[in-house]
Design an enzyme around this catalytic site. Structure first.
Site, PDB file in Angstrom:
ATOM      1  CD  GLU A 117      -3.295   0.216   2.069  1.00 56.04           C
ATOM      2  OE1 GLU A 117      -4.160  -0.640   1.869  1.00 56.04           O
ATOM      3  OE2 GLU A 117      -3.193   0.820   3.153  1.00 56.04           O
ATOM      4  CG  HIS A 145       8.059 -29.630   0.746  1.00 56.03           C
ATOM      5  ND1 HIS A 145       8.674 -30.842   0.497  1.00 56.03           N
ATOM      6  CD2 HIS A 145       8.771 -29.045   1.744  1.00 56.03           C
ATOM      7  CE1 HIS A 145       9.697 -30.984   1.324  1.00 56.03           C
ATOM      8  NE2 HIS A 145       9.782 -29.903   2.092  1.00 56.03           N
ATOM      9  CE  LYS A 147     -12.496   1.402   0.976  1.00 58.12           C
ATOM     10  NZ  LYS A 147     -11.914   2.373   1.886  1.00 58.12           N
TER      11      LYS A 147
HETATM   12  O1  PA5 Z   1      -3.994   1.287   5.945  1.00 55.14           O
HETATM   13  C1  PA5 Z   1      -5.067   1.816   5.760  1.00 55.14           C
HETATM   14  O2  PA5 Z   1      -5.242   3.035   5.827  1.00 55.14           O
HETATM   15  C2  PA5 Z   1      -6.263   0.963   5.394  1.00 55.14           C
HETATM   16  O3  PA5 Z   1      -5.911  -0.375   5.322  1.00 55.14           O
HETATM   17  C3  PA5 Z   1      -7.353   1.117   6.448  1.00 55.14           C
HETATM   18  O4  PA5 Z   1      -6.825   0.819   7.709  1.00 55.14           O
HETATM   19  C4  PA5 Z   1      -8.542   0.236   6.139  1.00 55.14           C
HETATM   20  O5  PA5 Z   1      -9.049   0.534   4.876  1.00 55.14           O
HETATM   21  C5  PA5 Z   1      -9.636   0.387   7.179  1.00 55.14           C
HETATM   22  O6  PA5 Z   1     -10.078   1.700   7.247  1.00 55.14           O
HETATM   23  P1  PA5 Z   1     -10.916   2.210   8.488  1.00 55.14           P
HETATM   24  O7  PA5 Z   1     -10.056   2.109   9.693  1.00 55.14           O
HETATM   25  O8  PA5 Z   1     -11.318   3.613   8.171  1.00 55.14           O
HETATM   26  O9  PA5 Z   1     -12.136   1.289   8.600  1.00 55.14           O
END
Ligand code: PA5
Length: 419
Positions: free
Chosen positions: A270, A291, A405
């Site tokens: 990310e 394996h 989303k």
């Molecule tokens: O690293 C991040 O920002 C994302 O993985 C969020 O943590 C994830 O999308 C969850 O978001 P939220 O805490 O708003 O539910």
């Protein structure tokens, strides 16, 4: 505390590496000053009052709950699961269950069945409070709590970790008087495991969160002036990429580290995978995956490099039993600790893969314990930020995660979203 080793000489000269590492050093200050750089100094300046409240809530949960259902996804999920599982799981009464990390109805049902008639509490973790996966799961488990304990009883068993001032979950928590913990504004989800996001579940699992923070602080001290070994790792990752190795495989020999690998993949994936750039983060657990993936690692397309996470200390107490018959031909290992065989397998794998054309790096932790994990988390967070800056991308945003989303909301008919 965290050791890093790489035989880099086939890739880059020692002088060139030194030069490139030197140019990376100022990225530490850049991360520290970033609006999302709160994790850099977190091990020293974390909120001590909240930390004490987290411990008190963990004690409460241990006294009244057989299960704590942790509801969250991505950065609001992977960190605490990584730590709890890497350390061998829960140590006290309360078992930790996870929900809201997918939209699997079967997954939800499985957790509900596991709880059965037992006592449970919920830690709902969401910065926004509107992420679909945890929001759906929270509705399901809130209803179960209310059915079992009544409105008031349920509210006492809901721990909400969310934004300090705003958002759907924040507003509900205030209205219903839930115990709350904060997702800090200056720390993104994937860097947040050492905040209220991860610490309540970890503490409720009976793990010593003081020692976890101590380990992170020790590593911070080692890295904060110039990035230390994290800078070397960050630079070498980018050198690999420039030489055409665009897949990094994180490899370790402890099955309990499976979720640590998942956390690492989110952290790097990310942080770096944007603007059509990035090293693809993959992971394996050896010797299991030798394996299954071993063939590819040894002889497949030469586009990957491998980073081994190794444990320095020896784990004793599980020797190979003796057998006079020796039907399996294993008597030459009689009395030998299984962990020492594992260490030989690690070395053999490294050497074989390197000989097969896979550049290999090693990250060595002293022990599988709270301190080492705290240090390893900090080491990877720092390496990731330095590596992303070196790559030329922002380590702290994630614009790409919105696309699915938006389309999902269009298809589901969410108000405000047109097909
Ligand atoms: O690293 C991040 O920002 C994302 O993985 C969020 O943590 C994830 O999308 C969850 O978001 P939220 O805490 O708003 O539910």
């Amino acid at each position: 505390m965290i050791d890093f080793k790489c035989d880099f000489r086939k890739l880059i000269s020692a002088e060139e590496l030194d030069e490139r590492v030197a140019t990376t050093r100022h990225f530490v200050a850049r991360a520290q000053q970033d609006d999302f750089g709160g994790w850099v100094d977190l091990p020293t300046n974390y909120d001590k009052d909240e930390f004490a409240r987290i411990k008190a809530s963990a004690t409460q949960i241990n006294s009244d709950s057989d299960y704590l259902v942790c509801i969250g996804i991505g950065g609001s999920y992977l960190g605490h699961r990584a730590v709890i599982e890497a350390l061998g799981g829960e140590r006290g009464r309360t078992k930790i269950l996870y929900a809201g990390n997918s939209l699997s109805a079967r997954g939800l049902e499985k957790v509900i069945k596991q709880i059965g008639d037992a006592d449970f509490s919920v830690n709902v973790i969401s910065k926004s409070g509107t992420t679909t996966e945890p929001a759906v799961a929270f509705r399901v488990f809130k209803k179960l709590l209310i059915d079992k304990y009544g409105e008031e009883g349920a509210a006492k068993r809901i721990y909400a970790t969310t934004d300090a001032n705003k958002g759907a979950l924040h507003d509900e928590a205030v209205a219903k008087d839930y115990v709350t913990f904060v997702v800090p504004d200056n720390i993104g989800g994937r860097y947040s495991v050492l905040t209220g996001v991860g610490l309540l579940a970890i503490a409720a699992a009976g793990i010593d969160i003081d020692r976890l923070m101590d380990g992170a602080e020790e590593e911070r001290t080692a890295l904060i002036s110039d990035g230390g070994k994290a800078a070397e790792y960050a630079v070498l990752r980018n050198v690999m990429l420039e030489k055409g190795y665009d897949i990094e495989v994180l490899a370790n020999f402890e099955p309990n580290f499976m979720y640590f690998n998942e956390w690492w993949k989110q952290l790097f994936g990310e942080s770096e995978g944007k603007e059509n750039k990035g090293i693809f983060p993959a992971s394996v657990i050896y010797s299991t995956d030798l394996h299954s993936m071993g063939q590819y690692m040894q002889e497949g397309r030469r586009a990957l490099f491998e980073t081994f996470v190794e444990v320095a200390s020896d784990y004793t107490g599980v020797p190979v039993p003796s057998s006079d018959e020796n039907l399996d031909g294993l008597q030459y290992l009689e009395g030998r600790e299984v962990d020492s065989i594992c260490k030989v397998a690690t070395q053999a794998t490294r050497e074989a893969h390197a000989a097969g054309g896979v550049p290999v790096m090693r990250i060595i932790i002293p022990e599988v314990d709270e301190r080492s994990l705290g240090a390893l988390i900090y080491f990877f967070e720092m390496s990731c930020a330095l590596s992303a800056f070196t790559l030329g991308v922002n380590p702290f945003n994630q614009p790409g995660v919105e696309a699915y989303k938006t389309r999902m909301f269009e298809l589901l008919g969410k108000p405000g979203y047109n097909k």
